[in-house]
Motif scaffolding. Structure first.
Motif, PDB file in Angstrom:
ATOM      1  N   THR A  45       0.825  -1.209   0.000  1.00 10.54           N
ATOM      2  CA  THR A  45       0.000   0.000   0.000  1.00 10.54           C
ATOM      3  C   THR A  45       0.856   1.253   0.000  1.00 10.54           C
ATOM      4  N   VAL A  82      -6.393  -4.378   1.257  1.00  7.88           N
ATOM      5  CA  VAL A  82      -7.540  -4.167   0.381  1.00  7.88           C
ATOM      6  C   VAL A  82      -7.792  -2.678   0.142  1.00  7.88           C
ATOM      7  N   TRP A 139      -5.684  -1.661  -2.562  1.00  7.34           N
ATOM      8  CA  TRP A 139      -6.317  -1.984  -3.844  1.00  7.34           C
ATOM      9  C   TRP A 139      -7.336  -0.898  -4.210  1.00  7.34           C
ATOM     10  N   ASP A 140      -8.136  -0.472  -3.219  1.00 12.28           N
ATOM     11  CA  ASP A 140      -9.127   0.581  -3.468  1.00 12.28           C
ATOM     12  C   ASP A 140      -8.447   1.858  -3.968  1.00 12.28           C
ATOM     13  N   LYS A 159      -7.216   1.343  -7.553  1.00 12.96           N
ATOM     14  CA  LYS A 159      -8.358   1.377  -8.480  1.00 12.96           C
ATOM     15  C   LYS A 159      -8.809   2.823  -8.700  1.00 12.96           C
ATOM     16  N   THR A 219      -3.803  -2.870 -10.218  1.00 12.97           N
ATOM     17  CA  THR A 219      -4.539  -3.371  -9.057  1.00 12.97           C
ATOM     18  C   THR A 219      -4.233  -4.821  -8.706  1.00 12.97           C
ATOM     19  N   ASP A 220      -3.317  -5.453  -9.413  1.00 17.32           N
ATOM     20  CA  ASP A 220      -3.001  -6.843  -9.111  1.00 17.32           C
ATOM     21  C   ASP A 220      -2.065  -6.884  -7.910  1.00 17.32           C
ATOM     22  N   LEU A 221      -2.553  -7.427  -6.804  1.00 14.86           N
ATOM     23  CA  LEU A 221      -1.768  -7.526  -5.572  1.00 14.86           C
ATOM     24  C   LEU A 221      -0.843  -8.733  -5.627  1.00 14.86           C
ATOM     25  N   ALA A 237      -2.381 -11.703  -1.219  1.00 15.34           N
ATOM     26  CA  ALA A 237      -3.815 -11.759  -1.496  1.00 15.34           C
ATOM     27  C   ALA A 237      -4.400 -13.093  -1.030  1.00 15.34           C
ATOM     28  N   THR A 261      -6.364 -11.940  -6.542  1.00 13.39           N
ATOM     29  CA  THR A 261      -6.726 -10.567  -6.182  1.00 13.39           C
ATOM     30  C   THR A 261      -8.195 -10.320  -6.477  1.00 13.39           C
ATOM     31  N   VAL A 286     -11.102  -9.303  -3.653  1.00 12.36           N
ATOM     32  CA  VAL A 286     -11.914  -8.084  -3.656  1.00 12.36           C
ATOM     33  C   VAL A 286     -13.384  -8.404  -3.904  1.00 12.36           C
TER      34      VAL A 286
END
Length: 190
Positions: free
Chosen positions: A14, A125, A128-129, A132, A138-140, A145, A179, A183
């Protein structure tokens, strides 16, 4: 995956995303009630809250789990604010038996593994938000994941455990990567 490396990995993942958010602070996020600035404040506040919970001390910035801090913690340099909070949270989680003992939390007493799992899930997560919302990849990390999905599948298996915090799970597309599975399980459209 061990608890501390998972937490550390979520924080690092993150952190890279946070670095690319300036200039997009008003953008909407998958968290419908929050724009990028609000989501950054939630993530930074969550790190400060986790520092306090792992250390069994009052938080520097009081905040309800899942909420927003009373002040703008992101300020003019969200990456620096995130880095400071992340360092404090990681230090507290890595101290002594913080990951194994029971901690008093606003949600009741919680074992260290549960506290670590929820914090790791939240930071990963919401990363990821943020990705996005700001047009970043956005691929963790697959191992992270998968770890977070395993925890979420146990801790958030019932509607009652999700109530008020996480929407209903969505069906991931056939053949979706981990991922996307994570999500979707947390009510987001990949």
């Amino acid at each position: 995956m061990e608890l501390f490396p998972a937490f550390e990995g979520a924080v690092a993942s993150t952190a890279e995303i946070v670095k690319a958010t300036p200039g997009q602070l008003d953008a909407p996020t998958p968290c419908a009630e929050w724009d990028v600035r609000a989501l950054l404040n939630h993530v930074i506040g969550t790190l400060w809250l986790s520092e306090a919970l792992f250390a069994d001390q009052p938080p520097r910035y009081p905040m309800a789990p899942g909420g927003l801090p009373p002040a703008d913690l992101a300020g003019g340099d969200p990456a620096a604010a995130y880095a400071e909070a992340a360092a404090a949270a990681l230090a507290a989680a890595g101290a002594g038996d913080a990951l194994t003992r029971v901690h008093p939390t606003p949600l009741g007493d919680m074992p260290g593994p549960g506290l670590a799992g929820f914090t790791t899930l939240d930071i990963l997560v919401h990363g990821w938000d943020l990705a996005k919302a700001t047009g970043q990849p956005t691929d963790l990390d697959g191992r992270l994941a998968a770890h977070a999905l395993g925890f979420a599948g146990q801790a958030l298996a019932t509607p009652e455990s999700r109530a008020g915090r996480i929407g209903p799970a969505l069906a991931p597309a056939e053949g979706a990567g981990v991922t996307s599975q994570l999500v979707a399980f947390l009510g987001r459209r990949p």
